[in-house]
Design a protein around this motif. Structure first.
Motif, PDB file in Angstrom:
ATOM      1  N   PRO A  77     -28.970  16.242   4.360  1.00 41.22           N
ATOM      2  CA  PRO A  77     -29.481  15.479   3.218  1.00 41.22           C
ATOM      3  C   PRO A  77     -28.350  14.832   2.421  1.00 41.22           C
ATOM      4  CG  PRO A  77     -30.541  17.630   3.339  1.00 41.22           C
ATOM      5  CD  PRO A  77     -29.425  17.644   4.337  1.00 41.22           C
ATOM      6  N   ARG A  78     -28.491  13.556   2.165  1.00 41.70           N
ATOM      7  CA  ARG A  78     -27.628  12.807   1.242  1.00 41.70           C
ATOM      8  C   ARG A  78     -26.223  12.566   1.764  1.00 41.70           C
ATOM      9  NH1 ARG A  78     -31.234  10.670  -1.777  1.00 41.70           N
ATOM     10  NH2 ARG A  78     -29.765  10.328  -3.482  1.00 41.70           N
ATOM     11  N   MET A  79     -25.893  13.009   2.992  1.00 37.94           N
ATOM     12  CA  MET A  79     -24.536  12.845   3.499  1.00 37.94           C
ATOM     13  C   MET A  79     -24.549  12.257   4.905  1.00 37.94           C
ATOM     14  SD  MET A  79     -22.382  16.161   2.146  1.00 37.94           S
ATOM     15  CE  MET A  79     -23.497  17.457   2.704  1.00 37.94           C
ATOM     16  N   VAL A  80     -23.623  11.332   5.167  1.00 34.53           N
ATOM     17  CA  VAL A  80     -23.445  10.739   6.487  1.00 34.53           C
ATOM     18  C   VAL A  80     -22.043  11.104   6.972  1.00 34.53           C
ATOM     19  CG1 VAL A  80     -23.329   8.604   7.827  1.00 34.53           C
ATOM     20  CG2 VAL A  80     -25.007   8.822   5.971  1.00 34.53           C
ATOM     21  N   PHE A  81     -21.948  11.521   8.235  1.00 39.25           N
ATOM     22  CA  PHE A  81     -20.667  11.936   8.796  1.00 39.25           C
ATOM     23  C   PHE A  81     -20.266  11.001   9.931  1.00 39.25           C
ATOM     24  CE2 PHE A  81     -22.519  15.643   6.843  1.00 39.25           C
ATOM     25  CZ  PHE A  81     -21.439  16.219   6.170  1.00 39.25           C
ATOM     26  N   LEU A 118     -20.284   9.486   2.301  1.00 39.17           N
ATOM     27  CA  LEU A 118     -19.876   9.134   3.658  1.00 39.17           C
ATOM     28  C   LEU A 118     -18.534   9.805   3.912  1.00 39.17           C
ATOM     29  CD1 LEU A 118     -20.276   7.467   6.257  1.00 39.17           C
ATOM     30  CD2 LEU A 118     -19.253   5.518   5.067  1.00 39.17           C
ATOM     31  N   GLU A 119     -18.458  10.592   4.974  1.00 39.15           N
ATOM     32  CA  GLU A 119     -17.263  11.403   5.219  1.00 39.15           C
ATOM     33  C   GLU A 119     -16.732  11.152   6.625  1.00 39.15           C
ATOM     34  OE1 GLU A 119     -16.763  16.096   5.730  1.00 39.15           O
ATOM     35  OE2 GLU A 119     -17.237  15.534   3.650  1.00 39.15           O
ATOM     36  N   ALA A 120     -15.413  10.995   6.719  1.00 48.25           N
ATOM     37  CA  ALA A 120     -14.742  10.804   7.999  1.00 48.25           C
ATOM     38  C   ALA A 120     -13.716  11.909   8.185  1.00 48.25           C
ATOM     39  CB  ALA A 120     -14.045   9.444   8.040  1.00 48.25           C
ATOM     40  N   SER A 121     -13.495  12.318   9.426  1.00 57.69           N
ATOM     41  CA  SER A 121     -12.523  13.378   9.694  1.00 57.69           C
ATOM     42  C   SER A 121     -11.581  12.959  10.809  1.00 57.69           C
ATOM     43  CB  SER A 121     -13.230  14.687  10.070  1.00 57.69           C
ATOM     44  OG  SER A 121     -14.016  14.524  11.237  1.00 57.69           O
ATOM     45  N   LEU A 122     -10.333  13.377  10.667  1.00 59.37           N
ATOM     46  CA  LEU A 122      -9.313  13.169  11.686  1.00 59.37           C
ATOM     47  C   LEU A 122      -8.898  14.548  12.184  1.00 59.37           C
ATOM     48  CD1 LEU A 122      -7.110  10.469   9.884  1.00 59.37           C
ATOM     49  CD2 LEU A 122      -9.134  10.131  11.326  1.00 59.37           C
ATOM     50  N   SER A 123      -9.305  14.883  13.397  1.00 58.68           N
ATOM     51  CA  SER A 123      -9.042  16.217  13.936  1.00 58.68           C
ATOM     52  C   SER A 123      -9.132  16.157  15.458  1.00 58.68           C
ATOM     53  CB  SER A 123     -10.067  17.215  13.396  1.00 58.68           C
ATOM     54  OG  SER A 123      -9.895  18.485  13.966  1.00 58.68           O
ATOM     55  N   PRO A 124      -8.164  16.737  16.166  1.00 62.22           N
ATOM     56  CA  PRO A 124      -6.980  17.443  15.672  1.00 62.22           C
ATOM     57  C   PRO A 124      -5.850  16.481  15.341  1.00 62.22           C
ATOM     58  CG  PRO A 124      -7.016  17.530  18.055  1.00 62.22           C
ATOM     59  CD  PRO A 124      -8.268  16.808  17.641  1.00 62.22           C
ATOM     60  N   ILE A 125      -4.970  16.902  14.432  1.00 62.42           N
ATOM     61  CA  ILE A 125      -3.752  16.160  14.114  1.00 62.42           C
ATOM     62  C   ILE A 125      -2.565  16.998  14.576  1.00 62.42           C
ATOM     63  CG2 ILE A 125      -2.308  15.175  12.294  1.00 62.42           C
ATOM     64  CD1 ILE A 125      -4.885  14.917  10.604  1.00 62.42           C
ATOM     65  N   TYR A 312      -3.594  23.222  14.808  1.00 62.65           N
ATOM     66  CA  TYR A 312      -3.435  21.820  14.447  1.00 62.65           C
ATOM     67  C   TYR A 312      -3.903  21.633  13.010  1.00 62.65           C
ATOM     68  CZ  TYR A 312      -8.382  21.953  15.783  1.00 62.65           C
ATOM     69  OH  TYR A 312      -9.704  22.294  15.900  1.00 62.65           O
ATOM     70  N   ARG A 313      -3.718  20.436  12.487  1.00 67.44           N
ATOM     71  CA  ARG A 313      -4.201  20.084  11.155  1.00 67.44           C
ATOM     72  C   ARG A 313      -5.412  19.157  11.289  1.00 67.44           C
ATOM     73  NH1 ARG A 313      -1.185  16.647   8.707  1.00 67.44           N
ATOM     74  NH2 ARG A 313       0.054  16.086  10.523  1.00 67.44           N
ATOM     75  N   GLN A 314      -6.147  19.017  10.190  1.00 63.91           N
ATOM     76  CA  GLN A 314      -7.229  18.052  10.149  1.00 63.91           C
ATOM     77  C   GLN A 314      -7.373  17.528   8.719  1.00 63.91           C
ATOM     78  OE1 GLN A 314     -10.064  20.591  11.978  1.00 63.91           O
ATOM     79  NE2 GLN A 314     -10.823  21.446  10.067  1.00 63.91           N
ATOM     80  N   GLU A 315      -7.785  16.280   8.611  1.00 66.15           N
ATOM     81  CA  GLU A 315      -7.936  15.647   7.307  1.00 66.15           C
ATOM     82  C   GLU A 315      -9.352  15.105   7.162  1.00 66.15           C
ATOM     83  OE1 GLU A 315      -3.298  14.124   6.773  1.00 66.15           O
ATOM     84  OE2 GLU A 315      -4.905  12.665   7.113  1.00 66.15           O
ATOM     85  N   TYR A 316      -9.842  15.145   5.926  1.00 65.95           N
ATOM     86  CA  TYR A 316     -11.161  14.608   5.613  1.00 65.95           C
ATOM     87  C   TYR A 316     -11.012  13.509   4.565  1.00 65.95           C
ATOM     88  CZ  TYR A 316     -13.079  18.699   7.979  1.00 65.95           C
ATOM     89  OH  TYR A 316     -13.393  19.653   8.919  1.00 65.95           O
ATOM     90  N   TYR A 317     -11.717  12.400   4.796  1.00 68.79           N
ATOM     91  CA  TYR A 317     -11.731  11.273   3.862  1.00 68.79           C
ATOM     92  C   TYR A 317     -13.183  11.029   3.448  1.00 68.79           C
ATOM     93  CZ  TYR A 317      -6.957  10.551   5.319  1.00 68.79           C
ATOM     94  OH  TYR A 317      -5.616  10.731   5.565  1.00 68.79           O
ATOM     95  N   SER A 318     -13.389  10.708   2.188  1.00 65.01           N
ATOM     96  CA  SER A 318     -14.764  10.519   1.720  1.00 65.01           C
ATOM     97  C   SER A 318     -14.899   9.267   0.865  1.00 65.01           C
ATOM     98  CB  SER A 318     -15.240  11.740   0.930  1.00 65.01           C
ATOM     99  OG  SER A 318     -14.515  11.858  -0.290  1.00 65.01           O
ATOM    100  N   TRP A 319     -16.118   8.749   0.872  1.00 64.47           N
ATOM    101  CA  TRP A 319     -16.490   7.591   0.049  1.00 64.47           C
ATOM    102  C   TRP A 319     -17.868   7.882  -0.522  1.00 64.47           C
ATOM    103  CZ3 TRP A 319     -20.714   4.265   0.736  1.00 64.47           C
ATOM    104  CH2 TRP A 319     -20.704   3.115  -0.073  1.00 64.47           C
ATOM    105  N   ASN A 320     -18.051   7.570  -1.781  1.00 65.95           N
ATOM    106  CA  ASN A 320     -19.338   7.781  -2.427  1.00 65.95           C
ATOM    107  C   ASN A 320     -19.947   6.452  -2.847  1.00 65.95           C
ATOM    108  OD1 ASN A 320     -17.654  10.457  -3.234  1.00 65.95           O
ATOM    109  ND2 ASN A 320     -19.814  10.918  -2.942  1.00 65.95           N
ATOM    110  N   VAL A 321     -21.248   6.351  -2.672  1.00 68.10           N
ATOM    111  CA  VAL A 321     -21.960   5.139  -3.094  1.00 68.10           C
ATOM    112  C   VAL A 321     -21.790   4.985  -4.609  1.00 68.10           C
ATOM    113  CG1 VAL A 321     -24.225   4.063  -3.319  1.00 68.10           C
ATOM    114  CG2 VAL A 321     -23.643   5.311  -1.226  1.00 68.10           C
ATOM    115  N   PRO A 322     -21.319   3.834  -5.053  1.00 69.80           N
ATOM    116  CA  PRO A 322     -21.138   3.633  -6.498  1.00 69.80           C
ATOM    117  C   PRO A 322     -22.461   3.783  -7.242  1.00 69.80           C
ATOM    118  CG  PRO A 322     -20.039   1.900  -5.249  1.00 69.80           C
ATOM    119  CD  PRO A 322     -20.875   2.667  -4.272  1.00 69.80           C
ATOM    120  N   ARG A 323     -22.396   4.427  -8.382  1.00 66.25           N
ATOM    121  CA  ARG A 323     -23.610   4.636  -9.186  1.00 66.25           C
ATOM    122  C   ARG A 323     -23.847   3.456 -10.101  1.00 66.25           C
ATOM    123  NH1 ARG A 323     -25.559   9.655  -8.613  1.00 66.25           N
ATOM    124  NH2 ARG A 323     -24.206  11.223  -7.714  1.00 66.25           N
TER     125      ARG A 323
END
Length: 323
Positions: A77-81, A118-125, A312-323
């Protein structure tokens, strides 16, 4: 010129998408020796029955050739990956434009379906793909994303873990309790306070409704818990938790947490020790794995003490719909 299309994975020519993915990855650091187009196609087919699996495609208008793809999952709910290390784009002069347009279309789709995150992940690093990691970071930040967190993926091989070297007992007044009949409200209060006060960056990066969604996924009783899953209780109140689930020969630990006022007296060590003892007793399990925020040195120190090493490492990046 190219056009962007959002489609369910089940509605796409999967053989064509598998061929594009295979050929594009051949020139990247993610090239896997001996992995065939047929294996990629099989993996896509296995996911195609899930209506929440979608693909954003960039196609050349005249030839209809695939120029790039970005996979997304909408099952929460409410999140896109966004799929790890997407978008995948063929090498050409249009590469940057295609990649940015795919992300823009994904942002537009997130807004269109009424979702917030909206969430993006870079894994494995690892050292082999550090340059690519930097390129993706620049790409996502140019499109308005921010880095939510960086984590270490850690593993211990159970055949090499010696319980006696980290033997720990619960202090007086504390008990272990099987994950069972406690209400979600009881568990969530401890879960939220633990991650908030520990300054877990991914948790704090989410809105309250998104934190609730993540909690419900982790503590979902319809998905079988491994025997390692436990609560720590004092005076009939939950003060800590360790959740684990098995997949093939690996138990994935997490979330793992303890209220700050109960730290420093051996409770966390006893909880982790008991959990690993239960995993070691399961002869079908070869490894225990977990993820930890690299900015949480006390947690990293605890897991390292119990034999976990970073994979390994992993990074998460996120963007939120402007209110």
């Amino acid at each position: 010129m190219f056009e962007i299309i959002v489609q369910r994975l089940s509605d796409i020519d999967i053989a064509e998408l598998a061929k594009f993915t295979f050929e594009t990855l051949q020139s990247s650091v993610f090239r896997v020796e001996n992995r065939t187009t047929a294996e990629i196609e099989q993996s896509l087919n296995e996911r195609a029955d899930d209506e929440n699996e979608l693909v954003v495609l960039a196609r050349e208008q005249e030839s209809r050739e695939i120029l790039g793809k970005l996979g997304i999952y909408t099952g929460f709910p409410r999140m896109v990956f966004i799929s790890k290390w997407d978008p995948i784009v063929m090498q050409s002069k249009k590469r940057d434009a295609v990649a940015r347009t795919l992300i823009k279309r994904c942002k537009k789709y997130t807004r269109h379906i009424g979702f917030n995150r909206l969430e993006a992940s870079l894994s494995p690093i690892n050292e082999n793909n550090e340059k690519l990691r930097s390129d993706y970071q620049i790409l996502y930040e140019r499109e308005g994303f921010h880095k939510a967190t960086e984590e270490a993926s850690m593993r211990v091989e159970m055949s090499k873990w010696i319980p006696e070297l980290q033997s720990s007992k619960l202090p007086e007044g504390y008990q272990f309790e099987e994950v069972g009949d406690r209400t979600d409200a009881e568990v969530y209060e401890v879960f939220h306070e633990t991650f908030k006060l520990s300054k877990d960056r991914l948790h704090l990066d989410m809105a309250p409704s998104e934190q609730q969604t993540t909690f419900k996924h982790w503590f979902d009783r319809t998905r079988p818990f491994h025997a390692t899953s436990l609560f720590v209780v004092k005076d009939n109140k939950i003060v800590g938790f360790s959740i684990g689930r098995a997949n093939d020969n690996i138990v994935y630990l997490g979330p793992f947490g303890l209220l700050p006022e109960h730290r420093g007296n051996g409770v966390a060590q006893a909880l982790l020790h008991e959990g690993l003892m239960r995993i070691k007793a399961d002869k079908d399990i070869k490894y225990a794995e977990l993820e930890v925020d690299v900015d949480n040195p006390s947690a990293v120190k605890l897991y390292t003490r119990f034999g976990f090493t970073q994979q390994y490492r992993q990074e998460y990046y996120s963007w939120n719909v402007p209110r």
